[in-house]
Motif scaffolding. Sequence first.
Motif, PDB file in Angstrom:
ATOM      1  N   ARG A 141      51.701  40.509  35.334  1.00 43.87           N
ATOM      2  CA  ARG A 141      50.745  40.817  34.284  1.00 43.87           C
ATOM      3  C   ARG A 141      49.844  39.640  33.922  1.00 43.87           C
ATOM      4  NH1 ARG A 141      50.671  45.639  31.362  1.00 43.87           N
ATOM      5  NH2 ARG A 141      48.818  44.618  30.539  1.00 43.87           N
ATOM      6  N   SER A 142      50.284  38.423  34.213  1.00 42.68           N
ATOM      7  CA  SER A 142      49.468  37.258  33.842  1.00 42.68           C
ATOM      8  C   SER A 142      48.175  37.166  34.635  1.00 42.68           C
ATOM      9  CB  SER A 142      50.271  35.961  34.012  1.00 42.68           C
ATOM     10  OG  SER A 142      50.417  35.604  35.375  1.00 42.68           O
ATOM     11  N   VAL A 143      48.071  37.904  35.757  1.00 45.90           N
ATOM     12  CA  VAL A 143      46.845  37.867  36.564  1.00 45.90           C
ATOM     13  C   VAL A 143      46.043  39.153  36.405  1.00 45.90           C
ATOM     14  CG1 VAL A 143      47.900  36.278  38.199  1.00 45.90           C
ATOM     15  CG2 VAL A 143      47.964  38.721  38.689  1.00 45.90           C
ATOM     16  N   ALA A 144      46.371  39.924  35.373  1.00 46.46           N
ATOM     17  CA  ALA A 144      45.720  41.218  35.160  1.00 46.46           C
ATOM     18  C   ALA A 144      44.892  41.200  33.878  1.00 46.46           C
ATOM     19  CB  ALA A 144      46.769  42.326  35.089  1.00 46.46           C
ATOM     20  N   ASP A 145      43.954  42.143  33.787  1.00 48.68           N
ATOM     21  CA  ASP A 145      43.168  42.315  32.569  1.00 48.68           C
ATOM     22  C   ASP A 145      43.973  43.168  31.580  1.00 48.68           C
ATOM     23  OD1 ASP A 145      42.893  45.011  33.298  1.00 48.68           O
ATOM     24  OD2 ASP A 145      40.893  44.739  34.128  1.00 48.68           O
ATOM     25  N   PRO A 146      43.463  43.410  30.388  1.00 51.49           N
ATOM     26  CA  PRO A 146      44.241  44.169  29.400  1.00 51.49           C
ATOM     27  C   PRO A 146      44.654  45.569  29.854  1.00 51.49           C
ATOM     28  CG  PRO A 146      42.483  42.976  28.297  1.00 51.49           C
ATOM     29  CD  PRO A 146      42.256  42.807  29.771  1.00 51.49           C
ATOM     30  N   SER A 147      43.907  46.143  30.805  1.00 51.86           N
ATOM     31  CA  SER A 147      44.269  47.477  31.302  1.00 51.86           C
ATOM     32  C   SER A 147      45.362  47.421  32.373  1.00 51.86           C
ATOM     33  CB  SER A 147      43.033  48.178  31.885  1.00 51.86           C
ATOM     34  OG  SER A 147      42.652  47.581  33.124  1.00 51.86           O
ATOM     35  N   GLY A 148      45.737  46.219  32.791  1.00 54.21           N
ATOM     36  CA  GLY A 148      46.743  46.070  33.835  1.00 54.21           C
ATOM     37  C   GLY A 148      46.178  45.910  35.228  1.00 54.21           C
ATOM     38  N   MET A 149      44.847  45.910  35.365  1.00 53.93           N
ATOM     39  CA  MET A 149      44.195  45.758  36.662  1.00 53.93           C
ATOM     40  C   MET A 149      44.133  44.275  37.036  1.00 53.93           C
ATOM     41  SD  MET A 149      42.743  48.103  38.740  1.00 53.93           S
ATOM     42  CE  MET A 149      42.010  49.346  37.694  1.00 53.93           C
ATOM     43  N   VAL A 150      44.491  43.970  38.296  1.00 54.38           N
ATOM     44  CA  VAL A 150      44.436  42.587  38.757  1.00 54.38           C
ATOM     45  C   VAL A 150      42.989  42.098  38.724  1.00 54.38           C
ATOM     46  CG1 VAL A 150      44.915  41.011  40.678  1.00 54.38           C
ATOM     47  CG2 VAL A 150      46.481  42.902  40.195  1.00 54.38           C
ATOM     48  N   ARG A 151      42.764  40.947  38.109  1.00 54.72           N
ATOM     49  CA  ARG A 151      41.413  40.399  38.006  1.00 54.72           C
ATOM     50  C   ARG A 151      40.904  39.984  39.386  1.00 54.72           C
ATOM     51  NH1 ARG A 151      39.963  39.327  32.708  1.00 54.72           N
ATOM     52  NH2 ARG A 151      41.688  39.278  31.216  1.00 54.72           N
ATOM     53  N   PRO A 152      39.606  40.161  39.650  1.00 52.47           N
ATOM     54  CA  PRO A 152      39.066  39.856  40.981  1.00 52.47           C
ATOM     55  C   PRO A 152      39.324  38.432  41.454  1.00 52.47           C
ATOM     56  CG  PRO A 152      37.480  41.136  39.716  1.00 52.47           C
ATOM     57  CD  PRO A 152      38.591  40.788  38.771  1.00 52.47           C
ATOM     58  N   GLU A 153      39.285  37.443  40.556  1.00 55.06           N
ATOM     59  CA  GLU A 153      39.484  36.068  41.010  1.00 55.06           C
ATOM     60  C   GLU A 153      40.871  35.840  41.601  1.00 55.06           C
ATOM     61  OE1 GLU A 153      39.789  35.729  36.376  1.00 55.06           O
ATOM     62  OE2 GLU A 153      38.776  37.000  37.858  1.00 55.06           O
ATOM     63  N   PHE A 154      41.834  36.673  41.202  1.00 58.35           N
ATOM     64  CA  PHE A 154      43.174  36.527  41.762  1.00 58.35           C
ATOM     65  C   PHE A 154      43.291  37.238  43.114  1.00 58.35           C
ATOM     66  CE2 PHE A 154      43.756  35.822  37.196  1.00 58.35           C
ATOM     67  CZ  PHE A 154      44.263  34.535  37.256  1.00 58.35           C
ATOM     68  N   LEU A 155      42.474  38.238  43.352  1.00 60.31           N
ATOM     69  CA  LEU A 155      42.385  38.792  44.702  1.00 60.31           C
ATOM     70  C   LEU A 155      41.765  37.753  45.640  1.00 60.31           C
ATOM     71  CD1 LEU A 155      41.192  42.449  43.937  1.00 60.31           C
ATOM     72  CD2 LEU A 155      43.524  41.648  44.393  1.00 60.31           C
ATOM     73  N   TRP A 156      40.725  37.071  45.180  1.00 61.72           N
ATOM     74  CA  TRP A 156      40.156  35.974  45.974  1.00 61.72           C
ATOM     75  C   TRP A 156      41.227  34.921  46.249  1.00 61.72           C
ATOM     76  CZ3 TRP A 156      35.129  34.359  47.660  1.00 61.72           C
ATOM     77  CH2 TRP A 156      34.121  35.317  47.491  1.00 61.72           C
ATOM     78  N   ALA A 157      42.003  34.569  45.252  1.00 64.89           N
ATOM     79  CA  ALA A 157      43.063  33.562  45.449  1.00 64.89           C
ATOM     80  C   ALA A 157      44.057  34.023  46.501  1.00 64.89           C
ATOM     81  CB  ALA A 157      43.765  33.280  44.124  1.00 64.89           C
ATOM     82  N   ALA A 158      44.450  35.298  46.432  1.00 62.16           N
ATOM     83  CA  ALA A 158      45.429  35.815  47.384  1.00 62.16           C
ATOM     84  C   ALA A 158      44.887  35.840  48.811  1.00 62.16           C
ATOM     85  CB  ALA A 158      45.880  37.216  46.968  1.00 62.16           C
ATOM     86  N   LEU A 159      43.554  35.866  48.953  1.00 64.40           N
ATOM     87  CA  LEU A 159      42.934  35.852  50.286  1.00 64.40           C
ATOM     88  C   LEU A 159      42.854  34.448  50.880  1.00 64.40           C
ATOM     89  CD1 LEU A 159      39.969  38.300  49.577  1.00 64.40           C
ATOM     90  CD2 LEU A 159      41.870  38.738  51.149  1.00 64.40           C
ATOM     91  N   ASP A 160      43.276  33.455  50.144  1.00 66.18           N
ATOM     92  CA  ASP A 160      43.046  32.060  50.523  1.00 66.18           C
ATOM     93  C   ASP A 160      44.080  31.538  51.522  1.00 66.18           C
ATOM     94  OD1 ASP A 160      42.500  29.322  50.604  1.00 66.18           O
ATOM     95  OD2 ASP A 160      42.873  28.985  48.481  1.00 66.18           O
ATOM     96  N   CYS A 161      45.241  31.146  51.045  1.00 70.33           N
ATOM     97  CA  CYS A 161      46.144  30.284  51.821  1.00 70.33           C
ATOM     98  C   CYS A 161      46.715  30.920  53.084  1.00 70.33           C
ATOM     99  CB  CYS A 161      47.288  29.807  50.933  1.00 70.33           C
ATOM    100  SG  CYS A 161      46.738  28.850  49.495  1.00 70.33           S
ATOM    101  N   ALA A 162      46.911  32.234  53.076  1.00 71.41           N
ATOM    102  CA  ALA A 162      47.489  32.869  54.268  1.00 71.41           C
ATOM    103  C   ALA A 162      46.693  32.540  55.514  1.00 71.41           C
ATOM    104  CB  ALA A 162      47.570  34.381  54.069  1.00 71.41           C
TER     105      ALA A 162
END
Length: 232
Positions: A141-162
């Motif tokens: 939940r710490s990476v989500a907006d108040p509605s529970g949707m994952v914020r876009p910047e954290f999707l960008w983060a998840a696309l990084d290190c792998a």
Amino acid sequence: MSTSLTIADRFCGPPGTANGGYLAGRLAALAGADAEVTLRRATPLGQALRVVCDPGGVGLYDGDALTAKARPASVAVELPGAISLAEARAGADAFPRFENHPLPRCFVCGVDRQPGDGLRIFPGPVPGREEIYAAPWVPDRSVADPSGMVRPEFLWAALDCAGAFAVNEPPRGLALLGRIAARIVGRAMAGETLVVAAWPIACEGRKLQPGTAIFSERGHPLAFARATWILT
């Protein structure tokens, strides 16, 4: 137009500096939905940095030094066949850097980060498809907006290190993100099980180019990226 941006200490990559994918996502939100972000130099944490928006995109400045530049871009990536959750779990079991991790405090892939603090995405080679590195990811939940949707910047983060693991294992030196271009085509809820995957596109000298993607548990693509990593 000029404003400021501060990257909190939580969102680190190398010690004392911003995680490249997260930083790129913050700048992409200012540049446009689909964007290419070039990281010019390390971006410090916990400081108000100057953001300059102009017709060419968005620049981030530490004093007079340009640290990153984002511009709108058309992003096209040829995706691999969908990776199942079972394949992603098998990949994570084979993560090669549970020991001797080059950046153990990295927000995205650091093994010293606790659940609810780091993203803890640990990709490894998928059995029978060893060119693909994959791992499951359950955003909290710490990476989500108040509605529970994952914020876009954290999707960008998840696309990084792998991507770095897909093109630099076994490591030939420390690879640092130089450029990433991403497109978000779907959204995810906190608590949803996702699959993060990466694969090599091209490698030339010190420049390593992977593709990365986030899939839903059913195999639908939610986001994808191409990146350039630089061996130091």
